[in-house]
Structure formats: C-alpha cells, structure tokens
Design a protein around this motif. Structure first.
Motif, PDB file in Angstrom:
ATOM      1  N   TRP A   1       0.830  -1.210   0.000  1.00  0.00           N
ATOM      2  CA  TRP A   1       0.000   0.000   0.000  1.00  0.00           C
ATOM      3  C   TRP A   1       0.863   1.258   0.000  1.00  0.00           C
ATOM      4  CZ3 TRP A   1      -0.131   3.463   4.179  1.00  0.00           C
ATOM      5  CH2 TRP A   1      -1.110   4.457   4.122  1.00  0.00           C
ATOM      6  N   ALA A   2       1.900   1.283   0.832  1.00  0.00           N
ATOM      7  CA  ALA A   2       2.771   2.462   0.904  1.00  0.00           C
ATOM      8  C   ALA A   2       3.503   2.681  -0.413  1.00  0.00           C
ATOM      9  CB  ALA A   2       3.762   2.311   2.053  1.00  0.00           C
ATOM     10  N   MET A   3       3.962   1.600  -1.028  1.00  0.00           N
ATOM     11  CA  MET A   3       4.676   1.726  -2.295  1.00  0.00           C
ATOM     12  C   MET A   3       3.741   2.180  -3.412  1.00  0.00           C
ATOM     13  SD  MET A   3       7.054  -1.674  -1.966  1.00  0.00           S
ATOM     14  CE  MET A   3       8.123  -1.890  -0.535  1.00  0.00           C
ATOM     15  N   GLY A   4       2.509   1.668  -3.402  1.00  0.00           N
ATOM     16  CA  GLY A   4       1.536   2.124  -4.391  1.00  0.00           C
ATOM     17  C   GLY A   4       1.207   3.592  -4.233  1.00  0.00           C
ATOM     18  N   ASN A   5       1.054   4.039  -2.987  1.00  0.00           N
ATOM     19  CA  ASN A   5       0.819   5.462  -2.732  1.00  0.00           C
ATOM     20  C   ASN A   5       2.007   6.316  -3.153  1.00  0.00           C
ATOM     21  OD1 ASN A   5      -1.733   6.465  -1.179  1.00  0.00           O
ATOM     22  ND2 ASN A   5      -1.344   4.397  -0.396  1.00  0.00           N
ATOM     23  N   HIS A   6       3.209   5.805  -2.936  1.00  0.00           N
ATOM     24  CA  HIS A   6       4.406   6.524  -3.368  1.00  0.00           C
ATOM     25  C   HIS A   6       4.377   6.713  -4.884  1.00  0.00           C
ATOM     26  CE1 HIS A   6       8.735   7.618  -3.438  1.00  0.00           C
ATOM     27  NE2 HIS A   6       8.711   6.974  -4.584  1.00  0.00           N
TER      28      HIS A   6
ATOM     29  N   ARG B   1      10.896  -7.428  -7.240  1.00  0.00           N
ATOM     30  CA  ARG B   1      11.332  -8.300  -6.151  1.00  0.00           C
ATOM     31  C   ARG B   1      10.364  -8.346  -4.972  1.00  0.00           C
ATOM     32  NH1 ARG B   1      17.520  -6.969  -5.002  1.00  0.00           N
ATOM     33  NH2 ARG B   1      17.057  -8.371  -3.255  1.00  0.00           N
ATOM     34  N   PHE B   2       9.536  -7.306  -4.808  1.00  0.00           N
ATOM     35  CA  PHE B   2       8.614  -7.334  -3.665  1.00  0.00           C
ATOM     36  C   PHE B   2       7.157  -7.166  -4.051  1.00  0.00           C
ATOM     37  CE2 PHE B   2       6.118  -5.027  -0.452  1.00  0.00           C
ATOM     38  CZ  PHE B   2       6.016  -6.053   0.485  1.00  0.00           C
ATOM     39  N   VAL B   3       6.809  -6.083  -4.742  1.00  0.00           N
ATOM     40  CA  VAL B   3       5.399  -5.770  -4.949  1.00  0.00           C
ATOM     41  C   VAL B   3       4.698  -6.874  -5.731  1.00  0.00           C
ATOM     42  CG1 VAL B   3       3.762  -4.151  -5.974  1.00  0.00           C
ATOM     43  CG2 VAL B   3       5.798  -3.290  -4.796  1.00  0.00           C
ATOM     44  N   LYS B   4       5.270  -7.306  -6.826  1.00  0.00           N
ATOM     45  CA  LYS B   4       4.622  -8.332  -7.640  1.00  0.00           C
ATOM     46  C   LYS B   4       4.469  -9.646  -6.881  1.00  0.00           C
ATOM     47  CE  LYS B   4       4.683 -10.248 -12.318  1.00  0.00           C
ATOM     48  NZ  LYS B   4       5.362 -10.181 -13.638  1.00  0.00           N
ATOM     49  N   PRO B   5       5.527 -10.166  -6.229  1.00  0.00           N
ATOM     50  CA  PRO B   5       5.345 -11.391  -5.439  1.00  0.00           C
ATOM     51  C   PRO B   5       4.340 -11.204  -4.305  1.00  0.00           C
ATOM     52  CG  PRO B   5       7.677 -10.985  -5.828  1.00  0.00           C
ATOM     53  CD  PRO B   5       6.948  -9.769  -6.290  1.00  0.00           C
ATOM     54  N   ALA B   6       4.330 -10.024  -3.677  1.00  0.00           N
ATOM     55  CA  ALA B   6       3.402  -9.780  -2.571  1.00  0.00           C
ATOM     56  C   ALA B   6       1.961  -9.737  -3.063  1.00  0.00           C
ATOM     57  CB  ALA B   6       3.765  -8.481  -1.853  1.00  0.00           C
ATOM     58  N   LEU B   7       1.712  -9.140  -4.231  1.00  0.00           N
ATOM     59  CA  LEU B   7       0.366  -9.141  -4.799  1.00  0.00           C
ATOM     60  C   LEU B   7      -0.107 -10.563  -5.072  1.00  0.00           C
ATOM     61  CD1 LEU B   7       0.571  -6.133  -7.311  1.00  0.00           C
ATOM     62  CD2 LEU B   7      -0.876  -6.267  -5.262  1.00  0.00           C
ATOM     63  N   HIS B   8       0.775 -11.362  -5.648  1.00  0.00           N
ATOM     64  CA  HIS B   8       0.416 -12.762  -5.907  1.00  0.00           C
ATOM     65  C   HIS B   8       0.126 -13.489  -4.590  1.00  0.00           C
ATOM     66  CE1 HIS B   8       0.802 -13.185 -10.214  1.00  0.00           C
ATOM     67  NE2 HIS B   8       1.976 -12.573 -10.212  1.00  0.00           N
TER      68      HIS B   8
ATOM     69  N   THR C   1      -5.486  -2.625  -4.155  1.00  0.00           N
ATOM     70  CA  THR C   1      -5.917  -1.518  -5.015  1.00  0.00           C
ATOM     71  C   THR C   1      -4.759  -0.576  -5.348  1.00  0.00           C
ATOM     72  OG1 THR C   1      -6.691  -0.330  -3.047  1.00  0.00           O
ATOM     73  CG2 THR C   1      -8.326  -1.599  -4.286  1.00  0.00           C
ATOM     74  N   GLN C   2      -3.941  -0.244  -4.356  1.00  0.00           N
ATOM     75  CA  GLN C   2      -2.805   0.626  -4.626  1.00  0.00           C
ATOM     76  C   GLN C   2      -1.711  -0.119  -5.391  1.00  0.00           C
ATOM     77  OE1 GLN C   2      -2.784   3.936  -4.063  1.00  0.00           O
ATOM     78  NE2 GLN C   2      -4.893   3.615  -3.395  1.00  0.00           N
ATOM     79  N   GLY C   3      -1.522  -1.391  -5.054  1.00  0.00           N
ATOM     80  CA  GLY C   3      -0.545  -2.190  -5.796  1.00  0.00           C
ATOM     81  C   GLY C   3      -0.942  -2.372  -7.238  1.00  0.00           C
ATOM     82  N   ALA C   4      -2.263  -2.435  -7.503  1.00  0.00           N
ATOM     83  CA  ALA C   4      -2.741  -2.558  -8.883  1.00  0.00           C
ATOM     84  C   ALA C   4      -2.357  -1.338  -9.708  1.00  0.00           C
ATOM     85  CB  ALA C   4      -4.256  -2.752  -8.892  1.00  0.00           C
ATOM     86  N   GLU C   5      -2.395  -0.154  -9.091  1.00  0.00           N
ATOM     87  CA  GLU C   5      -1.988   1.058  -9.804  1.00  0.00           C
ATOM     88  C   GLU C   5      -0.522   0.972 -10.224  1.00  0.00           C
ATOM     89  OE1 GLU C   5      -3.743   3.910 -10.720  1.00  0.00           O
ATOM     90  OE2 GLU C   5      -5.461   2.627 -10.242  1.00  0.00           O
ATOM     91  N   LEU C   6       0.311   0.472  -9.320  1.00  0.00           N
ATOM     92  CA  LEU C   6       1.732   0.329  -9.647  1.00  0.00           C
ATOM     93  C   LEU C   6       1.927  -0.751 -10.704  1.00  0.00           C
ATOM     94  CD1 LEU C   6       4.677   0.991  -9.273  1.00  0.00           C
ATOM     95  CD2 LEU C   6       4.683  -0.384  -7.178  1.00  0.00           C
ATOM     96  N   ALA C   7       1.192  -1.859 -10.587  1.00  0.00           N
ATOM     97  CA  ALA C   7       1.296  -2.924 -11.582  1.00  0.00           C
ATOM     98  C   ALA C   7       0.907  -2.406 -12.962  1.00  0.00           C
ATOM     99  CB  ALA C   7       0.408  -4.100 -11.181  1.00  0.00           C
ATOM    100  N   LYS C   8      -0.153  -1.615 -13.021  1.00  0.00           N
ATOM    101  CA  LYS C   8      -0.582  -1.035 -14.284  1.00  0.00           C
ATOM    102  C   LYS C   8       0.503  -0.130 -14.853  1.00  0.00           C
ATOM    103  CE  LYS C   8      -4.839   0.127 -14.268  1.00  0.00           C
ATOM    104  NZ  LYS C   8      -6.117   0.894 -14.023  1.00  0.00           N
ATOM    105  N   GLY C   9       1.120   0.663 -13.974  1.00  0.00           N
ATOM    106  CA  GLY C   9       2.203   1.530 -14.429  1.00  0.00           C
ATOM    107  C   GLY C   9       3.383   0.761 -14.975  1.00  0.00           C
ATOM    108  N   MET C  10       3.610  -0.441 -14.428  1.00  0.00           N
ATOM    109  CA  MET C  10       4.712  -1.286 -14.892  1.00  0.00           C
ATOM    110  C   MET C  10       4.348  -2.107 -16.127  1.00  0.00           C
ATOM    111  SD  MET C  10       7.453  -0.930 -13.069  1.00  0.00           S
ATOM    112  CE  MET C  10       7.917  -0.090 -11.529  1.00  0.00           C
ATOM    113  N   GLY C  11       3.095  -1.970 -16.566  1.00  0.00           N
ATOM    114  CA  GLY C  11       2.674  -2.719 -17.755  1.00  0.00           C
ATOM    115  C   GLY C  11       2.044  -4.063 -17.463  1.00  0.00           C
ATOM    116  N   ASP C  12       1.878  -4.418 -16.182  1.00  0.00           N
ATOM    117  CA  ASP C  12       1.243  -5.683 -15.796  1.00  0.00           C
ATOM    118  C   ASP C  12      -0.273  -5.497 -15.712  1.00  0.00           C
ATOM    119  OD1 ASP C  12       3.320  -7.447 -15.740  1.00  0.00           O
ATOM    120  OD2 ASP C  12       3.666  -7.328 -13.581  1.00  0.00           O
TER     121      ASP C  12
END
Length: 615
Positions: free
Chosen positions: A370-375, A391-398, A435-446
C-alpha cells in the motif's frame, strides 16, 4: 525514559530525563546498543566535593526544532549553569557536545568528569578500555567495534583519564583520576578536564565520541578533532537541518516545532540502509528481556508513508529498497526484523491448534505494498521502483491473492499481535494493498495482474460487508473458529482509511460512533475494550495512534473541529522535548511504555497534513 535523541543513520544517541547519554546505537540504528542502556555519568568537582548529574535540575529541548539537543543543567552546588549543545555529524559516526559552564558566583578551578560503562556488542564481557596517546583519547573496543572518547577545552590542558574494572565513581572522589592506561573484561573508564572559572563568566568544554569498526579508522575519525573543528561542525549541522526541515511550514510555531520533531524522530530511527525501527527506547529490555528496537513492516510502512506525504520521497525509497531485500520466497513478510536484515525475535507460532500456519500478520505485507503504491501515485518514479516492484510488490500481490479463502484473507495474527483470526484491519490493509498495488502494476505494464488484484479486492469488499458487520456497524474480526468478535476496537476505522468505504458511509459512521462511545477515555482513544496491556488503573490506556486515527476520520468527515480536539490532546501528551509515547496512563497521563514511538510520530505527520489539506 528517553527524552531526546539525535542520529544520522549510522549512529543514534538517546538522552534520559537527567540529560545523560543513555543509548548509543552503532553500527545499526536499533541494533547493538553499545551502552546497554547504562547512562554516561557526568560529575563536577569544585575542589572540595563531587556533584553528580542526578542532583541537577535538567531541561531539554530540540534547538529551534532541528536535530540538535540543548540540555541545561542547574548545578546548585557549587553554583553553576551548564548548557550543552549535542549533535552528530551529518554523515560520519561522530557525536559532539559543546558545553558552556557558567559560574553563578564561584571563582577558581573546577573539574568536569564523564564516566563510561560501555558494553561493546551490547554485552560487557571481553571488552578493553585503553588510553591512546596517539589521539589523546580513551578507546573502548572489542572485535570490530571501537569507540573513542575525547574531552577538551579551549585552554592548554590535557584530558585526564582512568580505566578500571571497578567503579570510576570511586576514583573521582578526590577530584583526580589515577591515569591507569588499560583494563580488560567488564571495564569502565573516566575522562576529566580542568576548567578555570571567573565569577559570572563561562568556560567551554568539548566532549566527542567517535565510532568505527577498526583501530586505525577510529584514530582517523577522532585524531584531528579540536575545539575549532567542533564549533565549525556545529554551524554546518545546524544549517543542514534547517535546510532539511524547510519543506513544510505550519500555522502555529508550536505545531511547526512538534511536526519537525516528528520528522526528526523518524529520520533518527532510520538506518542508512532503510530500516526504520519502532523505538530506540531501551528502558524495557531489562524488565522484559526484549524491547522495540526492531523493524516491524507495519510501523515502517506507516513511517515511510508519512515521509512521502511530507515531501521526503527519497527516504521512503530507501526504506522500500530495504523491504525488497527481506521478503520471503513466497512473497510475504515475517513478524519483524533486525536492522541488519535478519529475522528478529517473535512470539508467533508456526503450529497453532496442531495445524501448521504462517507466523505472520498479513497486514504488514499489505501495508508495505500500500505504501509503495501510494508513493507511485505521488511521485510516478517508475525507474526507481522497477526493481522494488519486481522483487517485492509483484510477489506480494500474488501472495495476497493466493492467501484467500471464501473471498477473505486466510487467518493470521492481528495488528496488536495478540489474536489469530480474520481481522477487519487486516482485510482493510489487504484491500488497500491490492488496489494501490494494482496502480503500480498497471504503471509497470502488468495490466492482467492489476485487473486480477482489483477483482479480488472487489470480492473481498463484498464478503467483508456480508460477514464482518452486525447489522449496525463493523465487527473487529472472525476468530479462529470463524465466530464473530463484537469487541469495539479502534482499528475498525480501517475500512475508511484504506479506501474500502467513504467516511460518511452509514457503516463507518456507526462504527466510529461506537469507538468514541466505548473507547474515549479522558480525551484520548484506547485500543479496544478492556485492554490490559501496560494498564495501571481501572481503565485502559489511551494510545496516541488510535486517537490520531479518529482525528483523521473526523477531518475527512468534514468535522475538523472534533479532529482538532483530538490533535490537541495528543499535543498535550508530548514530552517537553516534543517526543510522543506509545500510550499514557488515563489519569496522570504519564507514558506507560516506550517513548518515542515512531508510529505515533508518523500518524501525527499524517494527521496534520490531512488537517491542512496537504494529504
């Protein structure tokens, strides 16, 4: 009790209520307290007798709200006022103190003494204390830890010294040190310097401690230290912190000062490698055999978020890079960690009711995501986040999407680290993480991962509304037997904060009304009904973070006046130096646990930004 602290990511120095150095963390912030909480004693010899620090009246503050601690000692006998300015180098592991000793009427020679009982590697065995004529300093060392101490004045005189296995207090009773040059084992040392006082004038002394991993390194660090260099460093350190804190300005001078102290407290508890410990207060170690000088991912995520919204995104990134190095192979974070990235002590079992479980609090993994997505939403710095995401966000979302059962997160331990089950706070943080991680994933093209995360979050919200309410309000959890727990808990504010519901949703309104009705105690909010932790009276202790949670809710509900009342209550609970405790006694309002608590300061920063419309 710790009343102030200063640090630079390489060392952290804390002062107790008597203004004495009581913690000296090196080389990790929160790990290896080289004093083990034993204070460095200060004494004055007036030619007749010794006056000790515990008999002096002490006041302490952060000089102009920056990372320099001013300590004033009123020494009634022999009639002195000592003002010290304490700071650390902006980069090197060196502590400095400039002492101004003002005579209130006496004239003649006095001696100033510092008495040390270092425990290198946080234990007293196998230490050596020696006098080093090459640098005219005392050196305490063991293996790869070296501390060097110098005491100087502007006059042409030399530091007296003594090393001993005994009590150096015995050696100073006659006003002189015996000059013993080396001792080993459980050792102590003393440094002294003679000062010449004139009536109603002052003399200056300079006290310095340098830390390193080797003898030659510590000699280089401290060998060229002199009064002029200390004075020059004071000016540069002061200017650095004035500049560092210039990103924010608040309406009230006192508000601004406490906000700055909160930023400084988080920064001081942050290691150069990005770890953020919960508290450096070592005072409970001897009582409980453990304390708060660990990295909890929950506390760290909230602190990093506070830094982000305060404009210190580069520090939040440093923290996120630390987190990416400690995640498990399955994508989750364990209970807590040492600042050197190793697993810390824990009380969460791996076997529960004869069933193998994960010994985790899932909210800790979710909060970091959540903090990383908000960042990312705030800074859009994809390049810096790429490796953290991989190394973290994608494995953590899964992991969060996999660690589900019937549309809700599987059981784990709660944020208070006391109960096992499916907790509303955990669900809310997982929702926020997805929800916040999804925003970052979208930004990364996932795109597909982002869509999957949002779908899981949507289902989880539906199941939460179906299974974690009692028809009027939210409940705090389903227990290990999946039975509802109706206990009113301040953490039930979480669905609003992490975006599951709007603050004016009827469920949120009635939930917060229940929190206030059941948990408002003498102006502050307790954790939950009948909380016994550190309890000293008939009522549970109000906590700083829980009080600020409800203040945040009131602000977002457009009831800022009520939010301001709660903020004012928190401000009144700060120490004279500006530090916030974890919790306070509901009657006398004394701190009943560690102080400072980084989480308290982080929530204060978040709340003030909400109040001023800067969140």
């Amino acid at each position: 009790m710790r009343m102030a602290g200063i640090g630079n990511g390489r060392i952290l120095v804390n002062f107790d209520e008597n203004g004495r150095i009581t913690d000296f963390y090196y080389p990790y912030i929160g790990m290896e307290n080289q004093t083990s909480g034993y204070p460095i004693r200060v004494a004055i010899w007036d030619g007749k007798s010794i006056s000790l620090d515990t008999s002096w009246k002490t006041t302490m503050t952060y000089e102009e709200g920056v990372n320099l601690v001013e300590i004033k000692w009123d020494v009634p006998n022999p009639g002195l006022e000592i003002t010290s300015y304490n700071f650390v180098d902006t980069n090197e592991p060196i502590f400095y103190s400039i002492l101004k000793i003002l005579s209130k009427g006496i004239e003649g020679k006095i001696k100033l003494f510092f008495l040390h009982d270092f425990n290198i590697y946080s234990n007293p065995f196998g230490d050596t204390a020696l006098f080093d004529p090459n640098t005219w300093s005392l050196i305490h060392y063991k293996s790869k830890r070296y501390l060097s101490i110098r005491l100087m004045s502007t006059a042409i005189n030399s530091m007296e010294f003594s090393t001993t296995k005994g009590n150096p207090m015995d050696d100073i009773q006659d006003g002189r040190l015996d000059g013993n040059p080396i001792s080993h084992g459980d050792v102590r040392s003393a440094a002294g310097i003679e000062l010449n006082l004139r009536k109603n004038s002052f003399a200056k002394a300079y006290y310095v401690i340098g830390a390193s991993r080797g003898l030659e390194e510590v000699r280089k660090l401290i060998g060229n230290v002199n009064p002029a260099q200390v004075e020059s460093t004071f000016v540069s350190v002061y200017q650095f912190w004035k500049s560092w804190l210039s990103k924010s300005a608040w309406l009230s001078d006192h508000e601004n000062w406490l906000y700055n102290v909160s930023l400084i407290t988080i920064k001081n508890h942050m290691d150069i490698n990005g770890s953020i410990i919960a508290s450096s207060d070592f005072s409970f170690v001897n009582l409980y055999g453990d304390s708060y000088q660990y990295f909890w991912p929950r506390d760290g995520a909230i602190a990093a978020h506070a830094l982000d919204i305060a404009g210190y995104g580069e520090l939040a990134m440093r923290h996120f890079n630390f987190v990416k190095d400690i995640v498990s192979s399955e994508g989750y974070l364990y209970h807590k960690y040492n600042p050197n990235r190793t697993l810390a002590s824990s009380w969460h079992p791996w076997l529960y009711n004869n069933k193998k479980i994960l010994p985790i609090q899932e909210d800790e993994t979710a909060l970091e995501v959540w903090a990383m997505g908000n960042h990312f939403r705030r800074y859009k710095d994809l390049d810096e986040l790429t490796e953290i995401y991989r190394r973290f966000v994608k494995p953590a979302l899964h992991f969060m999407m996999r660690y589900m059962e019937d549309g809700l997160p599987k059981p784990s331990f709660d944020l208070w680290e006391e109960r096992y089950g499916i907790h509303l706070y955990t669900i809310s943080t997982v929702y926020g993480g997805l929800t916040q991680g999804a925003e970052l994933a979208k930004g990364m093209g996932d795109e597909s991962l982002a869509e999957d995360a949002l779908d899981v979050a949507k289902t989880m919200k539906e199941q939460t509304l179906a299974k974690l309410t009692n028809g009027r309000r939210f409940i705090r959890r389903l227990d290990e037997s999946y039975q509802p727990d109706d206990t009113v808990d301040a953490s039930m504010y979480a669905p609003y904060f992490f975006g599951m519901l709007e603050p004016d949703h009827p469920l949120m309104v009635s939930t917060v009304e229940a929190i206030i009705q059941k948990l408002l105690i003498n102006g502050g909010i307790a954790r939950y009904e009948n909380d016994m932790y550190q309890r000293r009276s008939s009522k549970p202790n109000p906590w700083i973070i829980t009080t600020l949670w409800i203040a945040q809710y009131m602000i977002d509900l457009k009831k800022s006046d009520k939010g301001k009342e709660l903020i004012n209550w928190v401000v009144e609970r700060a120490s004279p130096s500006g530090l916030l405790p974890e919790q306070v006694d509901p009657e006398g309002f004394q701190s009943t646990s560690v102080m400072p608590l980084v989480w308290s300061h982080a929530e204060f920063i978040i709340t003030l930004n909400k109040l001023r419309g800067k969140y």
